[in-house]
Design a protein around this motif. Structure first.
Motif, PDB file in Angstrom:
ATOM      1  N   MET A 174      37.797  44.813  47.043  1.00 36.71           N
ATOM      2  CA  MET A 174      36.883  43.706  46.748  1.00 36.71           C
ATOM      3  C   MET A 174      36.972  43.293  45.280  1.00 36.71           C
ATOM      4  SD  MET A 174      35.450  42.561  49.409  1.00 36.71           S
ATOM      5  CE  MET A 174      34.232  41.558  48.606  1.00 36.71           C
ATOM      6  N   GLU A 175      37.101  44.268  44.389  1.00 36.10           N
ATOM      7  CA  GLU A 175      37.237  43.967  42.960  1.00 36.10           C
ATOM      8  C   GLU A 175      38.513  43.172  42.685  1.00 36.10           C
ATOM      9  OE1 GLU A 175      37.904  46.350  38.727  1.00 36.10           O
ATOM     10  OE2 GLU A 175      37.692  47.478  40.583  1.00 36.10           O
ATOM     11  N   LEU A 176      39.628  43.593  43.265  1.00 36.86           N
ATOM     12  CA  LEU A 176      40.894  42.878  43.073  1.00 36.86           C
ATOM     13  C   LEU A 176      40.787  41.445  43.578  1.00 36.86           C
ATOM     14  CD1 LEU A 176      43.386  45.679  44.142  1.00 36.86           C
ATOM     15  CD2 LEU A 176      43.098  44.750  41.829  1.00 36.86           C
ATOM     16  N   LYS A 177      40.226  41.280  44.756  1.00 36.02           N
ATOM     17  CA  LYS A 177      40.088  39.945  45.357  1.00 36.02           C
ATOM     18  C   LYS A 177      39.169  39.069  44.514  1.00 36.02           C
ATOM     19  CE  LYS A 177      37.287  38.972  48.884  1.00 36.02           C
ATOM     20  NZ  LYS A 177      36.669  37.651  48.785  1.00 36.02           N
ATOM     21  N   SER A 178      38.036  39.606  44.105  1.00 34.77           N
ATOM     22  CA  SER A 178      37.080  38.830  43.313  1.00 34.77           C
ATOM     23  C   SER A 178      37.658  38.419  41.963  1.00 34.77           C
ATOM     24  CB  SER A 178      35.796  39.630  43.101  1.00 34.77           C
ATOM     25  OG  SER A 178      35.145  39.835  44.321  1.00 34.77           O
ATOM     26  N   THR A 179      38.396  39.311  41.334  1.00 36.56           N
ATOM     27  CA  THR A 179      39.020  39.005  40.050  1.00 36.56           C
ATOM     28  C   THR A 179      40.026  37.868  40.205  1.00 36.56           C
ATOM     29  OG1 THR A 179      38.699  41.251  39.238  1.00 36.56           O
ATOM     30  CG2 THR A 179      40.413  39.940  38.160  1.00 36.56           C
TER      31      THR A 179
END
Length: 143
Positions: A85-90
């Motif tokens: 989720m962090e990778l996608k949101s970034t």
């Protein structure tokens, strides 16, 4: 370097193997998505856990990316779930500052009527109704 959606799909076939609703690649954002696919691949390690993209689209001026995983994965792997989720949101947030047409610095300008991140040159073309399509087909170059 990966330059086309077809090359990206060939490099990470498992990421495009599940049911897909739609995939739209903007020329200026393509390398951000390529990097996201690379980062996801590294984060998943050897067991790809049924990961696949289900939809990639523009919404409210930025990329929105949606994915699926094998059933039960989100409950079993909360740390990895959070990393994905962090990778996608970034990656999604980067597209708010990058021109969808060319990849130069840009911004979403709600005053123009069409919410899409564009650089000053492409924003002027958009206002003059001279902005050409920047959506890639599988065979087109990404930069």
């Amino acid at each position: 370097m990966i330059n086309t959606p077809a090359e990206l799909k060939a490099r990470y076939p498992y990421q495009f193997a599940g049911p897909i609703i739609s995939m739209s690649f903007a020329r200026g954002w393509f390398q951000i998505f390529v990097q996201l696919c690379e980062d996801i691949d590294v984060a998943l390690g050897e067991n790809k856990r049924g990961f696949h993209w289900t939809q990639l689209k523009e919404k409210f001026g930025v990329v929105r990316a949606y994915y699926g995983l094998e059933k039960g994965f989100l409950d079993r792997e909360p740390v990895l779930r959070d990393r994905l989720m962090e990778l996608k949101s970034t990656a999604e947030s980067k597209t708010a500052r990058i021109c969808a047409a060319c990849g130069d610095p840009g911004k979403v300008d709600p005053a123009t009527g069409w919410l899409i991140a564009l650089c000053p040159m492409h924003r002027a073309q958009q206002l003059d109704r001279k902005l050409e399509s920047f959506w890639l087909k599988d065979h087109e170059a990404g930069s």
